[in-house]
Design a protein around this motif. Structure first.
Motif, short mmCIF file in Angstrom:
data_model
loop_
_atom_site.label_atom_id
_atom_site.label_comp_id
_atom_site.label_asym_id
_atom_site.label_seq_id
_atom_site.Cartn_x
_atom_site.Cartn_y
_atom_site.Cartn_z
N THR A 1 0.83 -1.21 0.00
CA THR A 1 0.00 0.00 0.00
C THR A 1 0.87 1.25 0.00
OG1 THR A 1 -0.14 -0.15 2.42
CG2 THR A 1 -1.93 -1.15 1.14
N ARG A 2 2.05 1.16 0.56
CA ARG A 2 3.01 2.26 0.55
C ARG A 2 4.33 1.76 -0.01
NH1 ARG A 2 3.54 4.86 6.36
NH2 ARG A 2 4.99 6.16 5.13
N SER A 3 5.02 2.61 -0.75
CA SER A 3 6.31 2.22 -1.31
C SER A 3 7.29 1.88 -0.19
CB SER A 3 6.88 3.35 -2.16
OG SER A 3 6.04 3.62 -3.26
N THR B 1 8.57 -2.57 -4.99
CA THR B 1 8.76 -1.13 -5.19
C THR B 1 9.87 -0.85 -6.20
OG1 THR B 1 8.01 -0.67 -2.93
CG2 THR B 1 9.29 1.06 -4.04
#
Length: 282
Positions: free
Chosen positions: A194-196, A282
């Motif tokens: 959901t987040r890098s 990522t």
């Protein structure tokens, strides 16, 4: 069979870049395990029930059946024989030695020539060749072609599963494995984070000015993983270890930490594995 290590190949790459006018090419022996003469024959019993009817007819095997099976004498190397790789390699070394190519005494899979300015790393039947003069490379090609069926690539763009982008003018080399990470993430069904994630593993931020640095703490509530979770951790570690050594050394610290726990992994190990894959994603 002694083969070149990945480190040996990468040092050879550096040698090519450091040597004026040096270039890289690759040679591959096709079916290197096959047709190697054996001093001691092997024998195999194949039940007729395992042989398709069309094969029985094609090779006229019906009159060779004895006690419900066909008996085979194996006179040359073939897949499945445990000694096939060794005898194929021994034959190759003898042939190379006759033409002036010799393996380094203390470095497996690294070869040089008695008089020619050429060297190569050998992994089973794959040659990564450093040469300056085309005539020297052609001598190696002719040497191998006299005994084997071979393929050559003068661009030297593929070796040991690596994609090599050579820039001989700038004397640089970019090593990559296109698609490897994406295929692995798909294999392990790892979703996009959901987040890098820009770090492959957790770290303790330095407390500048403090004499006593904080030490990482273990999670007391970490529970052992079941067999499925254990297998997944081990598979992820094994899959990315070669990629780390070949392309992205930044992940080696994380992989080494996971490997020390993979025999009896816990939920903490699973979290470390997921963080690593978030970073790779990522």
């Amino acid at each position: 069979t002694k083969t070149a290590d990945l480190t040996t190949a990468k040092i050879l790459f550096n040698s090519i870049l450091s040597t004026p006018d040096a270039k890289h090419m690759t040679i591959d022996i096709k079916n290197s395990y096959l047709n190697t003469p054996m001093k001691s024959f092997e024998y195999m019993r194949i039940p007729v029930s395992h042989i398709p009817a069309d094969i029985m007819d094609l090779y006229n095997l019906h009159d060779k059946v004895h006690n419900g099976a066909v008996y085979v004498e194996i006179r040359k190397g073939m897949y499945g024989l445990p000694q096939a790789g060794r005898i194929a390699n021994d034959r190759l070394l003898v042939h190379l030695n006759k033409h002036g190519y010799h393996q380094a005494k203390h470095t497996h899979g690294l070869f040089t020539h008695d008089t020619r300015d050429i060297s190569f790393s050998l992994v089973v039947d794959d040659f990564g060749v450093k040469y300056i003069h085309t005539a020297d490379a052609q001598h190696l090609i002719d040497t191998l072609d006299s005994l084997y069926e071979i393929t050559t690539d003068w661009t030297g763009a593929k070796y040991l599963g690596l994609t090599l982008d050579w820039d001989y003018s700038a004397r640089t080399l970019d090593i990559s494995m296109p698609g490897y990470v994406n295929r692995a993430l798909t294999k392990f069904q790892h979703p996009a984070p959901t987040r890098s994630q820009h770090a492959p593993h957790k770290w303790i931020e330095p407390d500048y000015g403090s004499k006593q640095q904080q030490q990482p703490t273990e999670t007391a509530s970490a529970a052992p993983l079941d067999s499925t979770g254990t297998h997944r951790v081990q598979s992820v570690n094994g899959t990315f270890m070669y990629y780390g050594r070949a392309v992205d050394p930044c992940i080696l610290v994380a992989l080494n930490e996971i490997s020390t726990e993979q025999a009896k992994p816990t939920t903490d190990t699973r979290d470390k594995t997921d963080m690593l894959m978030d970073y790779l994603h990522t």
